[in-house]
Design a protein around this motif. Structure first.
Motif, PDB file in Angstrom:
ATOM      1  N   SER A  26       0.847  -1.191   0.000  1.00  0.00           N
ATOM      2  CA  SER A  26       0.000   0.000   0.000  1.00  0.00           C
ATOM      3  C   SER A  26       0.882   1.240   0.000  1.00  0.00           C
ATOM      4  CB  SER A  26      -0.912   0.023   1.230  1.00  0.00           C
ATOM      5  OG  SER A  26      -1.873   1.066   1.121  1.00  0.00           O
ATOM      6  N   ASP A  27       0.390   2.303  -0.626  1.00  0.00           N
ATOM      7  CA  ASP A  27       1.089   3.597  -0.607  1.00  0.00           C
ATOM      8  C   ASP A  27       2.550   3.451  -1.040  1.00  0.00           C
ATOM      9  OD1 ASP A  27      -0.918   5.612   0.942  1.00  0.00           O
ATOM     10  OD2 ASP A  27      -1.116   3.583   1.722  1.00  0.00           O
ATOM     11  N   HIS A  29       3.890   4.752  -3.618  1.00  0.00           N
ATOM     12  CA  HIS A  29       4.311   6.100  -4.021  1.00  0.00           C
ATOM     13  C   HIS A  29       5.512   6.085  -4.977  1.00  0.00           C
ATOM     14  CE1 HIS A  29       1.479   8.501  -1.773  1.00  0.00           C
ATOM     15  NE2 HIS A  29       1.671   7.731  -0.703  1.00  0.00           N
ATOM     16  N   ASP A  73      -2.387   4.492  -4.164  1.00  0.00           N
ATOM     17  CA  ASP A  73      -1.347   5.521  -4.048  1.00  0.00           C
ATOM     18  C   ASP A  73      -0.009   4.984  -4.539  1.00  0.00           C
ATOM     19  OD1 ASP A  73      -3.060   7.468  -3.202  1.00  0.00           O
ATOM     20  OD2 ASP A  73      -2.084   7.837  -1.283  1.00  0.00           O
ATOM     21  N   HIS A 213      -8.364   1.854   0.727  1.00  0.00           N
ATOM     22  CA  HIS A 213      -7.402   2.957   0.771  1.00  0.00           C
ATOM     23  C   HIS A 213      -7.953   4.044   1.687  1.00  0.00           C
ATOM     24  CE1 HIS A 213      -3.823   5.091  -0.497  1.00  0.00           C
ATOM     25  NE2 HIS A 213      -4.566   6.171  -0.342  1.00  0.00           N
ATOM     26  N   GLY A 246      -4.777   1.467   4.340  1.00  0.00           N
ATOM     27  CA  GLY A 246      -3.685   2.243   3.763  1.00  0.00           C
ATOM     28  C   GLY A 246      -3.909   3.710   4.052  1.00  0.00           C
ATOM     29  N   HIS A 247      -3.303   4.561   3.254  1.00  0.00           N
ATOM     30  CA  HIS A 247      -3.537   5.998   3.238  1.00  0.00           C
ATOM     31  C   HIS A 247      -2.853   6.780   4.351  1.00  0.00           C
ATOM     32  CE1 HIS A 247      -5.483   9.776   2.325  1.00  0.00           C
ATOM     33  NE2 HIS A 247      -6.094   9.807   3.492  1.00  0.00           N
ATOM     34  N   HIS A 249      -0.265   5.886   6.193  1.00  0.00           N
ATOM     35  CA  HIS A 249       1.173   5.605   6.295  1.00  0.00           C
ATOM     36  C   HIS A 249       1.578   5.131   7.702  1.00  0.00           C
ATOM     37  CE1 HIS A 249       2.328   8.410   2.665  1.00  0.00           C
ATOM     38  NE2 HIS A 249       1.286   7.632   2.415  1.00  0.00           N
ATOM     39  N   ASN A 271       3.891   2.660   4.196  1.00  0.00           N
ATOM     40  CA  ASN A 271       4.172   3.219   2.871  1.00  0.00           C
ATOM     41  C   ASN A 271       5.544   2.827   2.335  1.00  0.00           C
ATOM     42  OD1 ASN A 271       4.973   4.899   5.120  1.00  0.00           O
ATOM     43  ND2 ASN A 271       5.664   6.419   3.627  1.00  0.00           N
ATOM     44  N   ASN A 272       5.724   3.136   1.049  1.00  0.00           N
ATOM     45  CA  ASN A 272       6.998   2.993   0.328  1.00  0.00           C
ATOM     46  C   ASN A 272       7.488   1.564   0.195  1.00  0.00           C
ATOM     47  OD1 ASN A 272       7.276   5.743  -0.240  1.00  0.00           O
ATOM     48  ND2 ASN A 272       8.263   6.157   1.721  1.00  0.00           N
TER      49      ASN A 272
END
Length: 574
Positions: A26-27, A29, A73, A213, A246-247, A249, A271-272
């Motif tokens: 997720s996320d 980015h 994302d 998300h 998610g979302h 972070h 994230n990442n």
């Protein structure tokens, strides 16, 4: 981080067992490669490391016993995504090619995916082919039906797994309508309340997964929308076995949290692609292969020590080199360092550069802007395209809107109240730290609120009294050219489109402008993202020099001096 627990559904204790693994990112980015294209240095996480971990799972369990999902994302962040969103638009989207190569089963759209605009995410959805892009609560206004596929059903070893996708509905609070024209976004609880019974009746799944998300803290509203409603859905809509969030972070594992009122296992890998959320399910089957019980557990697996997958790297090596050429392109020269760290404690060269560019591009009288990256620096020397992602993190457009002097003052009152604590003694903190409270977003864990809502102003002179509460902090002394500031005058103000659409609530709750009035306040807007115009202006100038314009300050100055030193060390260790 690997936290595992087990939730055992009632069974007869008889029958065969079948184990499946659900792996979720997720996320991401844009973090596809183990390389940070913004800092031009080796990076953590990445889809390349996800590929290694997923292959391990597939090798140990069997390829058809691993479900791979992404929670949105993924199209914003690193220049990797930007390049294929807006530069190389005549080729299949790199992200879609990667997800298909990795053999993802489904993906839910994220708000930053919507931020890329119809031209990008509609093309991306087409490039995904048979890989479903989910979003049950993303509604086509013309038909009243979901614009995206609401759910998908997977068949793994005769087991039916339904995956329902939901997106945070707060899109209108952040993004210009041109980016989501023709769409609307349903409340998540309302949408799940409709789709879960439908799925159960029509698909009869053995396992129901929520791929949302949206984050966990449903106590706060974003405008009129409940931004983070994943746990609320878990509590109010029965039937889910797993919910992947998610979302926000923020790492989360409900099996290690006894405060969650839900029987579902709820996970968030943050994230990442630094972590992978892994749901484990063992089905108890009778002699006819019918599911008669389930054992569920969840864990968050760190990818820190995972070696990037060599086949993935080889497959996309030419694309990586092409993106490297893009970010390495020189666009000018910096005659000194510009550090975001200085922006938390007073006027800074970093924020002055951004304010100056916004005023030049817009022709406005006043600029409002915040440090969008929590901690970043532009170094002295050659300026490259990569530095523009440091200067400006998001693909916002630049608005010029009309505000009264009184609205500007109230706007800044809220901004600095999100930013600073109320100091009663010289031993207190200047910054508003989260402490025992929950930070708004995982990236800003030490701060109660994210720094992208810490707006300062250029074009006016003012003082911020840190001993006063909201409503009494700000004293505007004059315009920056020395002329009087008028509370009743209407000023032309440069803000990014996130803020101009109500993001962060500074215009609505702060300045007191009704959300449905914001659109009428916009005098003009750039047709491309602000970063595009920042690049053009810097190329035109050829060089930038660090300059600090002391148009505002924290007072009492002697009172905050030691707090600045202490808080800077707490925040950054320097």
């Amino acid at each position: 981080m690997a936290i595992a627990s087990s939730l055992l559904a009632p069974t007869s204790g008889l029958g065969k067992e079948l184990t499946l693994k659900i792996a979720v990112t997720s996320d991401v980015h844009g973090n596809y490669f183990p390389y940070n294209f913004i800092t031009r240095s080796p990076g953590d996480g990445s889809l390349a490391r996800v590929a290694t971990r997923v292959n391990e799972l597939r090798d140990s369990l069997g390829r058809d016993r691993v479900i791979l999902l992404d929670n949105g994302d993924i199209l914003q962040g690193q220049p990797t995504a930007y390049y294929y969103n807006f530069i190389k638009t005549d080729a299949p989207h790199l992200t879609a090619r990667m997800l298909k190569w990795l053999d993802y089963d489904a993906e839910t759209i994220g708000n930053h995916d919507v931020e890329t605009g119809h031209a990008v995410y509609d093309r991306y959805r087409k490039d995904l082919g048979s890989l479903p892009l989910l979003g049950a609560n993303v509604i086509d206004r013309t038909t009243g039906k979901p614009y995206l596929q609401p759910y998908t059903v997977l068949d793994k070893n005769g087991i039916r797994i339904a995956v329902l996708g939901l997106l945070t509905p707060a899109i209108p609070a952040w993004l210009p309508e041109t980016l989501w024209d023709g769409l609307e976004f349903e409340d998540m609880v309302e949408s799940a309340g409709k789709w879960v019974p439908y799925i159960m009746e029509n698909e009869k799944p053995d396992l129901l997964i929520g791929l949302f998300h949206s984050g966990r803290d449903f106590s706060k509203m974003t405008g009129e929308w409940r931004e983070n409603a994943s746990l609320l859905v878990a509590e109010q809509v029965p039937g889910f076995d797993f919910i992947f969030m998610g979302h926000d972070h923020t790492l989360f594992n409900s099996t290690a949290n006894d405060k969650v009122d839900s029987s579902a296992v709820i996970l968030n890998p943050a994230n990442n692609a630094n972590h992978l959320a892994e749901g484990n399910v063992t089905f108890i089957l009778d002699d006819n292969g019918k599911v008669i019980g389930k054992k569920l557990s969840g864990q968050l697996t760190s990818l820190d020590d995972i070696v990037p997958n060599s086949a993935f790297m080889a497959m996309f090596d030419s694309e990586k080199n092409e993106i490297l050429d893009f970010v390495n392109r020189k666009i000018g020269t910096s005659e000194g360092d510009f550090s975001v760290r200085d922006a938390y404690f007073g006027p800074s060269a970093f924020m002055q550069l951004l304010h100056d560019l916004q005023l030049t591009i817009s022709g406005a009288e006043i600029s409002l802007a915040a440090p969008l990256s929590f901690d970043a620096i532009i170094r002295k020397g050659d300026l490259h395209m990569s530095d523009m992602f440091t200067l400006y993190k998001y693909e916002n457009m630049l608005y010029t809107l009309e505000m009264t002097g009184r609205e500007l003052k109230d706007y800044l009152e809220m901004s600095y109240s999100l930013w600073t604590d109320v100091m009663n003694s010289q031993d207190d903190n200047l910054l508003l730290f989260s402490g025992l409270r929950t930070a708004a977003k995982g990236d800003y864990a030490k701060l109660l609120n994210p720094s992208y809502n810490f707006d300062s102003a250029a074009g006016i002179n003012y003082k911020v009294d840190v001993t006063k509460p909201q409503g009494e902090k700000i004293t505007i002394t004059s315009m920056s050219d020395g002329t009087p500031f008028d509370f009743d005058k209407i000023y032309r103000v440069a803000v990014n489109s996130y803020r101009g659409n109500g993001g962060g609530d500074l215009l609505t709750k702060g300045a007191g402008i009704p959300h449905d009035e914001l659109k009428s306040r916009v005098v003009s807007s750039t047709d491309k993202d602000l970063r595009f115009y920042l690049i053009k202006e810097i190329e035109k100038r050829g060089k930038i020099s660090p300059e600090v314009v002391s148009n505002w300050k924290f007072i009492p100055e002697d009172f905050v001096k030691d707090a600045v030193r202490r808080d800077r060390k707490t925040l950054f260790g320097d």
